[in-house]
Design an enzyme around this catalytic site. Structure first.
Site, PDB file in Angstrom:
ATOM      1  CG  ASP A 121     -31.875-101.801-105.236  1.00 26.97           C
ATOM      2  OD1 ASP A 121     -32.756-101.811-106.121  1.00 26.97           O
ATOM      3  OD2 ASP A 121     -32.101-102.053-104.036  1.00 26.97           O
ATOM      4  CG  ASP A 177     -37.601 -99.298-103.974  1.00 31.95           C
ATOM      5  OD1 ASP A 177     -38.016 -98.176-103.656  1.00 31.95           O
ATOM      6  OD2 ASP A 177     -38.025 -99.940-104.956  1.00 31.95           O
ATOM      7  CG  ASP A 207     -32.332-103.336-100.266  1.00 32.04           C
ATOM      8  OD1 ASP A 207     -32.305-103.075-101.486  1.00 32.04           O
ATOM      9  OD2 ASP A 207     -33.373-103.672 -99.666  1.00 32.04           O
TER      10      ASP A 207
END
Ligand code: MG
Length: 175
Positions: free
Chosen positions: A8, A10, A135
């Site tokens: 990922d 961000d 996240d």
């Protein structure tokens, strides 16, 4: 074929929380302590309307261009790429203005991950790989391989996935 890792952007490759903290301190409260926002999520700390106004900054041109890189991420992804095929998987479709900025940001910090290995998508349940680092727990829930949850203030209550706190820790697990 090497095992594949879906990574990922961000709050994994990019310190997006750090950018929100900078904006909050600049435009809302110059006395706010950054550490407080590393411990608790914006939703927990701020009134709903302030939290929403802060979230809306993602639509500002330049938001995704200026995010700091997560410490260790460039060096460790370089090492990982010898042993794994790395794919950056970002739900960039959520923010149409983010596409070019995210692309250029990857060129700047991750030139060793070429365009063929960049997947800008919507729902990540379409992603198939051996390992996913994210996240957001909901992305790992729908993932069929091994999920690593990158620690962030907004995921502290999750206990379903192996938690990693840094790129150095990812290196010790995967290298
Ligand atoms: Mg993320």
């Amino acid at each position: 074929m090497k095992p594949r890792i879906a990574i990922d952007m961000d709050d994994v490759l990019a310190d997006t929380v750090g950018t929100f903290i900078d904006i909050y301190r600049r435009d809302f409260d110059t006395t706010a302590l950054p550490d407080v926002f590393r411990e608790n999520s914006f939703h927990e700390l701020l009134e709903k309307d302030i939290s929403q106004r802060l979230s809306d900054y993602v639509h500002e041109p330049g938001f995704f261009a200026d995010i700091a890189v997560m410490p260790g991420a460039p060096e460790i992804t370089r090492e990982l790429s010898k042993k794994y095929d790395l794919f950056v998987t970002s739900a960039a479709m959520e923010f149409r203005n983010s596409l070019a900025e995210k692309y250029d940001w990857l060129d700047r910090y991750f030139p060793h991950i070429p365009w063929q290995n960049r997947v800008f998508c919507g729902d990540k349940s379409i992603i198939r790989a051996d390992i996913m680092i994210d996240d957001m727990p909901y992305n790992l829930v729908s993932f069929q391989g091994k999920g690593l949850l990158f620690d962030a203030p907004h995921n502290r209550d999750n206990t379903l996935f192996q938690r990693v706190h840094s790129w150095e820790q990812i290196a010790t697990i995967l290298l």
